[in-house]
Design a protein around this motif. Structure first.
Motif, mmCIF file in Angstrom:
data_model
loop_
_atom_site.group_PDB
_atom_site.id
_atom_site.type_symbol
_atom_site.label_atom_id
_atom_site.label_comp_id
_atom_site.label_asym_id
_atom_site.label_seq_id
_atom_site.Cartn_x
_atom_site.Cartn_y
_atom_site.Cartn_z
ATOM 1 N N TYR A 26 0.842 -1.202 0.000
ATOM 2 C CA TYR A 26 0.000 0.000 0.000
ATOM 3 C C TYR A 26 0.876 1.251 0.000
ATOM 4 C CZ TYR A 26 -3.881 3.085 1.274
ATOM 5 O OH TYR A 26 -4.830 4.086 1.272
ATOM 6 N N HIS A 34 -14.228 2.941 -5.588
ATOM 7 C CA HIS A 34 -13.265 2.187 -6.393
ATOM 8 C C HIS A 34 -13.756 0.804 -6.799
ATOM 9 C CE1 HIS A 34 -12.510 -0.339 -2.885
ATOM 10 N NE2 HIS A 34 -12.559 0.779 -2.170
ATOM 11 N N SER A 72 -8.796 -0.668 -3.917
ATOM 12 C CA SER A 72 -8.760 0.431 -2.957
ATOM 13 C C SER A 72 -8.840 1.792 -3.637
ATOM 14 C CB SER A 72 -7.511 0.356 -2.068
ATOM 15 O OG SER A 72 -6.389 0.970 -2.686
ATOM 16 N N SER A 73 -8.985 2.816 -2.840
ATOM 17 C CA SER A 73 -9.071 4.177 -3.370
ATOM 18 C C SER A 73 -7.810 4.614 -4.105
ATOM 19 C CB SER A 73 -9.360 5.163 -2.232
ATOM 20 O OG SER A 73 -10.656 4.958 -1.701
ATOM 21 N N ASP A 94 -12.835 4.032 0.863
ATOM 22 C CA ASP A 94 -12.500 2.610 0.813
ATOM 23 C C ASP A 94 -13.728 1.806 1.222
ATOM 24 O OD1 ASP A 94 -9.925 2.789 -0.096
ATOM 25 O OD2 ASP A 94 -8.961 2.087 1.735
ATOM 26 N N GLU A 108 -14.234 -5.254 1.665
ATOM 27 C CA GLU A 108 -13.185 -5.587 0.710
ATOM 28 C C GLU A 108 -11.827 -5.516 1.393
ATOM 29 O OE1 GLU A 108 -13.442 -3.327 -2.876
ATOM 30 O OE2 GLU A 108 -15.629 -3.263 -2.846
ATOM 31 N N ASN A 145 -8.812 -3.384 1.814
ATOM 32 C CA ASN A 145 -8.344 -2.014 1.680
ATOM 33 C C ASN A 145 -8.036 -1.507 3.089
ATOM 34 O OD1 ASN A 145 -10.948 -1.271 2.748
ATOM 35 N ND2 ASN A 145 -11.785 -1.379 0.687
ATOM 36 N N GLN A 146 -8.124 -0.207 3.319
ATOM 37 C CA GLN A 146 -7.793 0.332 4.637
ATOM 38 C C GLN A 146 -8.992 0.422 5.573
ATOM 39 O OE1 GLN A 146 -4.657 -0.300 4.206
ATOM 40 N NE2 GLN A 146 -3.939 1.574 5.188
ATOM 41 N N TYR A 174 -3.338 -5.615 -4.940
ATOM 42 C CA TYR A 174 -4.501 -6.487 -5.082
ATOM 43 C C TYR A 174 -4.120 -7.931 -4.751
ATOM 44 C CZ TYR A 174 -8.620 -8.744 -7.071
ATOM 45 O OH TYR A 174 -9.754 -9.491 -7.236
ATOM 46 N N GLY A 180 -3.729 -8.499 -1.036
ATOM 47 C CA GLY A 180 -5.034 -8.527 -0.397
ATOM 48 C C GLY A 180 -5.721 -9.864 -0.620
#
Length: 296
Positions: free
Chosen positions: A21, A61, A66-67, A87, A91, A93-94, A204, A207
C-alpha cells in the motif's frame, strides 16, 4: 474485516499488504489526509484532498483495488473539486469491516453515515466497476442524497458479467498465486499496460492472498428494470471499447433503454480498469460532465 490485524490472516500478511500500500501511495502526487469514520458496519477509511469550498465529489473504487486506483486522476480532479475517496467496506483495503454486509440496505446505511460525518447533504458520486454498483445501489435507496451519478465500467448492475470473468475470479480464490492473480486476472482486465500498474496489481494480489474473510458481503448483481427506472437524477455511464467483463455496446444499450436520464459514452481506448489505463481521458470526462451538470 475483524480487529485482529484488520482482518488479515496473520500479522505478517497485514504488514506485507501495508508495505505494498505504501508503494502505491508514492504514485499519489498531491497532498491528502486520511480520515477514519466509525459506522454501524465498521471503520471506513477516506482519503480527502482537493480544493476546499469547491463542489464535493465522492469516488468509489473497483473491488479490491482500494481508493489508490485513482492515483492517475487525482491531480486533475483536485483542481475543481473537494474529493472524498472512500475505501468500500467488505473488501481488502484500509477500511475495517466489523459486521456482515449481506443486505443492500447495509451499504446505504454506512455510506450515509460517512456523508453525515462530512456534512454532505447531497453529492455527485463517481463509481468504477464494483464502485459503480455501490453508487447505483445508493442512488436507488437514497435518491434524495444524490445529485448525479458518473458510472465507469459498472460491475454487473446493468449487464450480466460473462463466464470468463467468473472463471478467472474463481481461480484467483482457488489458487491465489502472484501469476494467477496478476497475470491472468489483473492484466486481463487491463488493455493498456503501464509500468506503474504493477504496484497496484501487487497490492490487489497481497489482499487476495492474505485477507481473512470473516463477514458475508453482497456481490454486485443486475438491477431490475423497475429499479433502474427510478433513477431520475442525471446519470452518466461510460465504458471502454476493450471492456472484457461483458459486451460494452449491450451494456450501454440497456442503460440508455432503462435509465431515462442516462447519457452514455464509450472511450475508444481502455479495457475495464479505465482510471489507471486512460486517467487523463477519464479525468477530463468527469470534469466535463460535472461542469455541464452544475451549469444546468
Amino acid at each position: 474485516m475483524g480487529d485482529a490485524y484488520k482482518g488479515f490472516k496473520s500479522k505478517e500478511g497485514y504488514e506485507s499488504y501495508q508495505a505494498a500500500y505504501k508503494e502505491v501511495t508514492k504514485l499519489w502526487e498531491i497532498p491528502y489526509r486520511n480520515e477514519t469514520i466509525h459506522t454501524s458496519f465498521g471503520d471506513v477509511s477516506v482519503i480527502v484532498c482537493g480544493t476546499k469550498k469547491k463542489e464535493p465529489l465522492v469516488l468509489l473504487h473497483a473491488f479490491g483495488f482500494s481508493s489508490l486506483e485513482w492515483y492517475g486522476c487525482v491531480e486533475r480532479l483536485a483542481e475543481d473539486f473537494q474529493l472524498y475517496f472512500i475505501d468500500v467496506l467488505g473488501e481488502f483495503n484500509q477500511s475495517n469491516t466489523k459486521e456482515h454486509l449481506n443486505e443492500r440496505e447495509g451499504y446505504a446505511k454506512w455510506i450515509t453515515e460517512v456523508f453525515d460525518h462530512f456534512g454532505i447533504a447531497r453529492v455527485s458520486i463517481v463509481g468504477h466497476s464494483n464502485g459503480g454498483w455501490h453508487a447505483i445501489n445508493y442512488a436507488c435507496l437514497k435518491p434524495e442524497r444524490v445529485k448525479s451519478l458518473i458510472i465507469l465500467s459498472p460491475a454487473a448492475s446493468i449487464k450480466r458479467m460473462n463466464l470468463s470473468f467468473y472463471f478467472r475470479l474463481f481461480f484467483t480464490n482457488l489458487i491465489p498465486s502472484r501469476s494467477i492473480v496478476i497475470d491472468h486476472f489483473c492484466s486481463w482486465l487491463t488493455s493498456r499496460k503501464r509500468t506503474e500498474h504493477q504496484k497496484l496489481f501487487e497490492l490487489y494480489y497481497r489482499g487476495q492472498k492474505f485477507v481473512q474473510w470473516e463477514y458475508v458481503m453482497t456481490p454486485p448483481k443486475l438491477f431490475k428494470d423497475e429499479e433502474l427506472k427510478t433513477l431520475t437524477m442525471p446519470v452518466f455511464i461510460a465504458v471502454g471499447k476493450n471492456e472484457v467483463i461483458y459486451d460494452p455496446y449491450r451494456m450501454l444499450e440497456r442503460a440508455s433503454d432503462k435509465i431515462q436520464s442516462a447519457k452514455t459514452h464509450m472511450f475508444e481506448d481502455g479495457g475495464h480498469m479505465l482510471p489507471i489505463e486512460i486517467p487523463d481521458q477519464v479525468s477530463d470526462y468527469i470534469v466535463a460532465v460535472m461542469k455541464n451538470n452544475l451549469q444546468n
